[in-house]
Design an enzyme around this catalytic site. Structure first.
Site, PDB file in Angstrom:
ATOM      1  CB  CYS A   1       0.564  -2.483   4.491  1.00 19.53           C
ATOM      2  SG  CYS A   1       0.522  -3.287   6.106  1.00 19.53           S
ATOM      3  N   GLY A   2       2.214  -0.604   5.898  1.00 24.85           N
ATOM      4  CA  GLY A   2       2.796   0.324   7.100  1.00 24.85           C
ATOM      5  C   GLY A   2       3.203  -0.766   8.577  1.00 24.85           C
TER       6      GLY A   2
ATOM      7  NE  ARG B   1       3.113   4.549   7.882  1.00 18.46           N
ATOM      8  CZ  ARG B   1       1.995   4.612   7.998  1.00 18.46           C
ATOM      9  NH1 ARG B   1       1.132   3.916   8.785  1.00 18.46           N
ATOM     10  NH2 ARG B   1       1.164   5.480   6.744  1.00 18.46           N
TER      11      ARG B   1
ATOM     12  CG  ASP C   1      -0.429  -0.009   2.293  1.00 16.69           C
ATOM     13  OD1 ASP C   1       0.894   0.225   2.698  1.00 16.69           O
ATOM     14  OD2 ASP C   1      -0.896   0.166   3.609  1.00 16.69           O
ATOM     15  CG  HIS C   2      -0.790   4.814   1.415  1.00 16.96           C
ATOM     16  ND1 HIS C   2      -1.721   4.135   1.852  1.00 16.96           N
ATOM     17  CD2 HIS C   2      -0.470   5.616   2.664  1.00 16.96           C
ATOM     18  CE1 HIS C   2      -2.360   4.040   2.804  1.00 16.96           C
ATOM     19  NE2 HIS C   2      -1.639   4.919   3.643  1.00 16.96           N
TER      20      HIS C   2
ATOM     21  NE  ARG D   1       8.574 -30.850  14.862  1.00 16.78           N
ATOM     22  CZ  ARG D   1      10.011 -30.510  14.535  1.00 16.78           C
ATOM     23  NH1 ARG D   1      10.808 -31.352  13.797  1.00 16.78           N
ATOM     24  NH2 ARG D   1      10.478 -29.498  15.196  1.00 16.78           N
TER      25      ARG D   1
ATOM     26  NE  ARG E   1       3.315 -29.647  14.611  1.00 16.72           N
ATOM     27  CZ  ARG E   1       4.797 -29.641  15.163  1.00 16.72           C
ATOM     28  NH1 ARG E   1       5.606 -28.590  14.757  1.00 16.72           N
ATOM     29  NH2 ARG E   1       4.981 -30.253  16.144  1.00 16.72           N
TER      30      ARG E   1
ATOM     31  CG  HIS F   1       9.512 -24.534  11.882  1.00 12.88           C
ATOM     32  ND1 HIS F   1       9.555 -24.264  13.177  1.00 12.88           N
ATOM     33  CD2 HIS F   1      10.395 -25.274  11.615  1.00 12.88           C
ATOM     34  CE1 HIS F   1      10.512 -24.820  13.822  1.00 12.88           C
ATOM     35  NE2 HIS F   1      11.336 -25.389  12.817  1.00 12.88           N
ATOM     36  CG  ASN F   2       5.135 -21.445   9.854  1.00  8.78           C
ATOM     37  OD1 ASN F   2       6.091 -20.740  10.358  1.00  8.78           O
ATOM     38  ND2 ASN F   2       4.383 -22.314  10.681  1.00  8.78           N
TER      39      ASN F   2
ATOM     40  N   GLY G   1       2.760  -3.927   8.334  1.00 12.75           N
ATOM     41  CA  GLY G   1       2.645  -5.435   7.737  1.00 12.75           C
ATOM     42  C   GLY G   1       1.389  -6.001   8.149  1.00 12.75           C
TER      43      GLY G   1
END
Length: 149
Positions: free
Chosen positions: A68-69, A112, A11-12, A135, A139, A101-102, A71
Site C-alpha cells: 500500500c502507499g 510510495r 490497494d490503489h 531461539r 519467540r 528471525h521472524n 505499507g
C-alpha cells in the site's frame, strides 16, 4: 524458503508497484495469485489484505507480498490474522531479518517510498533467506494471542 504460489495484494497506492512485482515473479519463475486491487481506482487496503491473509490461512498461497502507499495499513490488516507474520520492508536488510528471525510469511512494501530497483533487491533478499529457528522459534510461538489461535 519453500515457495508455492505467491499471493499478492495491494490497494490503489500500491497498484503500480504490484504490477512490477508480477513481472518480477514471472521473470523468476514464480507462480502467483492476485487478490486485488485490479486498478488505480481509490479503494480500501483492508479488503485486499484480509483476502491475502485468508488465502495463506487456507493454504492456497505461500508466502505473500502486499503493498500500500506507506505499507503500514495493509501490514496492520495482515497482522490481525493469528497465523500471519507480515513485515514491512524498505531496505533488503530488513527483508533478511524478517525471514531469518521472524519467519515472516508476508513481505510488505511501501509503494510510495521505494522504486523498482529497491523492490527487486528486497524481494531477492526475502526469497533467498531461510528461517534460522532455534531461539527465534520460541519467540514466534509467543506471538499469537492465546485463545484466538
Amino acid at each position: 524458503m519453500d515457495v508455492k504460489t505467491i499471493g499478492i495484494a495491494s490497494d490503489h497506492a500500491g497498484y503500480a508497484l504490484k504490477q512490477f512485482v508480477k513481472k518480477y515473479l514471472d521473470e523468476n519463475g514464480y507462480a502467483w495469485k492476485d487478490y486485488g486491487t485490479y486498478s488505480e481506482a481509490s479503494c480500501d487496503y483492508p479488503d485486499f489484505g484480509h483476502a491475502l491473509a485468508e488465502g495463506i490461512e487456507r493454504g492456497e498461497v505461500y508466502p505473500g507480498i502486499a503493498i500500500c502507499g506507506s505499507g503500514e495499513g495493509i501490514n496492520m490488516t495482515l497482522n490481525k490474522h493469528q497465523s500471519i507474520r507480515a513485515g514491512l520492508c524498505w531496505i533488503p536488510e530488513i527483508a533478511h531479518l524478517i525471514r531469518q528471525h521472524n519467519n515472516a510469511n508476508v513481505l510488505v512494501m511501501p509503494g510510495r517510498f521505494i522504486d523498482e530497483d529497491m523492490a527487486t533487491r528486497i524481494m531477492d533478499e526475502f526469497f533467498a533467506t531461510e528461517f534460522e529457528g532455534g531461539r527465534h522459534q520460541a519467540r514466534i510461538d509467543k506471538i499469537p494471542v492465546k485463545g484466538l489461535a
